[in-house]
Design a protein around this motif. Structure first.
Motif, PDB file in Angstrom:
ATOM      1  N   GLY A 151       0.876  -1.242  -0.065  1.00  0.00           N
ATOM      2  CA  GLY A 151       0.174  -0.022  -0.113  1.00  0.00           C
ATOM      3  C   GLY A 151       0.605   1.111  -0.081  1.00  0.00           C
ATOM      4  N   PHE A 154      -4.733   2.753   6.807  1.00  0.00           N
ATOM      5  CA  PHE A 154      -5.999   2.513   6.517  1.00  0.00           C
ATOM      6  C   PHE A 154      -7.029   4.048   6.644  1.00  0.00           C
ATOM      7  CE2 PHE A 154      -5.106  -1.815   7.627  1.00  0.00           C
ATOM      8  CZ  PHE A 154      -5.471  -2.267   6.378  1.00  0.00           C
ATOM      9  N   VAL A 177      -5.488   6.161   2.888  1.00  0.00           N
ATOM     10  CA  VAL A 177      -5.784   5.711   1.513  1.00  0.00           C
ATOM     11  C   VAL A 177      -7.360   5.463   1.116  1.00  0.00           C
ATOM     12  CG1 VAL A 177      -5.163   3.926  -0.404  1.00  0.00           C
ATOM     13  CG2 VAL A 177      -3.581   4.421   1.543  1.00  0.00           C
ATOM     14  N   MET A 201      -7.677   1.331  -2.184  1.00  0.00           N
ATOM     15  CA  MET A 201      -7.180   0.189  -1.250  1.00  0.00           C
ATOM     16  C   MET A 201      -7.832  -1.126  -1.771  1.00  0.00           C
ATOM     17  SD  MET A 201      -5.068  -0.643   0.776  1.00  0.00           S
ATOM     18  CE  MET A 201      -4.443   0.954   1.678  1.00  0.00           C
ATOM     19  N   THR A 223       0.473   3.474  -3.210  1.00  0.00           N
ATOM     20  CA  THR A 223      -0.401   4.556  -3.233  1.00  0.00           C
ATOM     21  C   THR A 223      -0.107   5.777  -2.236  1.00  0.00           C
ATOM     22  OG1 THR A 223      -1.283   3.713  -1.037  1.00  0.00           O
ATOM     23  CG2 THR A 223      -2.409   2.576  -3.149  1.00  0.00           C
ATOM     24  N   GLU A 267      -5.834  -2.244  -4.880  1.00  0.00           N
ATOM     25  CA  GLU A 267      -4.674  -2.899  -4.508  1.00  0.00           C
ATOM     26  C   GLU A 267      -4.844  -4.116  -3.642  1.00  0.00           C
ATOM     27  OE1 GLU A 267      -1.954  -1.739  -5.447  1.00  0.00           O
ATOM     28  OE2 GLU A 267      -3.041   0.046  -6.361  1.00  0.00           O
ATOM     29  N   SER A 271       1.231   5.708   5.974  1.00  0.00           N
ATOM     30  CA  SER A 271       0.564   4.978   5.190  1.00  0.00           C
ATOM     31  C   SER A 271      -0.310   3.895   6.344  1.00  0.00           C
ATOM     32  CB  SER A 271       1.387   3.920   4.402  1.00  0.00           C
ATOM     33  OG  SER A 271       0.620   3.074   3.561  1.00  0.00           O
TER      34      SER A 271
END
Length: 319
Positions: free
Chosen positions: A122, A265, A268, A273, A126, A276, A263
């Motif tokens: 992630g 939850f 993003v 997510m 991202t 990904e 980074s």
């Protein structure tokens, strides 16, 4: 009333307990699924201990944060329900939140691998403009997530990956698993700083699983030894094994093209997510990377919580 088995968090100071609870019923727009496997990750333990930003506000509550489930049509799916709980024989989910899992995938291996791999996947996909050929320092590379970050960075095309961590034997293993260079983090701050500067001064991205004072040391070492201070360095905070806070001189930010970001939850977009998730699941199911599952049955949830994972291993509860 129909009953099912589950693992309940009844106190933040104790492990989850094996209990019998009423079977869930789906409201309109929801779906009841059968849970096959749940990973017991550091975040999962932190949620159950009341130490995570998604910890439940009221107890008792279901333990577990992710799961591989079987849907009514027989297909497999992966769900992550932070704060809602997954450790029950059946749970209610939003169908839109289910990530398809390829037929034949091993549920235990998938839940063992997804969480450790997702943090670095992630971050690189991202949170930063990472491109193939760039170099990556994994700071805290000898834990499960950090070790997986070495593999993920290589899989995504990193030209050079430096693994830094305390466990010397595990660092040696990482040279076989994709690390181009290793740095041992030791109590000798001067030696550690010199080794980091020599190996990683020109990296493009740092994936940081440590934070705290060790990260302060690493930042000073890298920023002070870069030959091109205008070359962007993205420092991504992912974990906090070394502490929850750092002290940073404003001079470090003004005198370098230096960017710090986190980074997780909350950082993003959910749809991004999920996209990904889908790609990472396909890579894991195809054998691209794996963490070895250490399985426990649901009725041994307390033993599962007490188990300390070996390097390359992750506790998994099978239902």
């Amino acid at each position: 009333m129909s009953m099912i088995n589950a693992a309940l968090v009844e106190s933040f100071d104790e492990p989850p307990r094996f209990r019998s609870i009423p079977a869930p019923e789906a409201a309109p727009g929801q779906e009841v699924v059968h849970v096959l496997a749940v990973g017991v990750h550091p975040a999962t333990r932190g949620i159950a201990a009341g130490k995570h930003y998604t910890s439940p506000k009221a107890l008792p509550a279901l333990a577990g944060a992710d799961a591989v489930v079987r849907r009514a049509d027989g297909g497999l799916g992966y769900v992550m329900l932070l704060g809602a709980g997954t450790l029950a024989e059946r749970i209610v989910i939003d169908p839109a939140a289910v990530i398809p899992v390829p037929d034949g995938a091993d549920p235990a291996l998938l839940v063992a691998t997804m969480n450790p791999a997702l943090s670095s996947w992630g971050a690189l996909r991202t949170r930063v403009p990472f491109q193939a050929g760039q170099s990556v320092l994994v700071h805290g590379a000898t834990g499960n997530a950090g070790s997986m970050a070495v593999k993920v960075a290589k899989h995504l095309g990193a030209g050079r990956v430096i693994a830094a961590g305390r466990n010397r034997s595990r660092l040696g293993e990482l040279t076989v698993e994709g690390a181009d260079d290793i740095v041992q983090l030791t109590p000798d701050e001067d030696a550690t700083a010199a080794a980091l500067a020599e190996a990683a001064a020109e990296v493009d991205v740092v994936l940081d699983y440590v934070w705290g004072p060790p990260t302060e040391l690493a930042m000073r070492a890298l920023l002070g030894s870069r030959t091109q201070h205008t070359r962007l360095l993205d420092w991504v905070q992912i974990g906090g094994m070394g502490g929850d806070a750092i002290t940073l001189s404003g001079h470090a930010l003004r005198s370098n093209a230096f960017r710090i970001l986190g980074s997780g939850f909350g950082s993003v977009d959910v749809q991004v997510m999920q996209r990904e998730f889908t790609e990472l699941i396909a890579v894991i199911a195809a054998g691209g990377m794996a963490v070895r599952p250490h399985p426990f049955p649901l009725d041994q949830v307390e033993a599962a919580w007490a188990h300390e994972d070996a390097p390359g291993e992750r506790t998994v509860i099978l239902l």
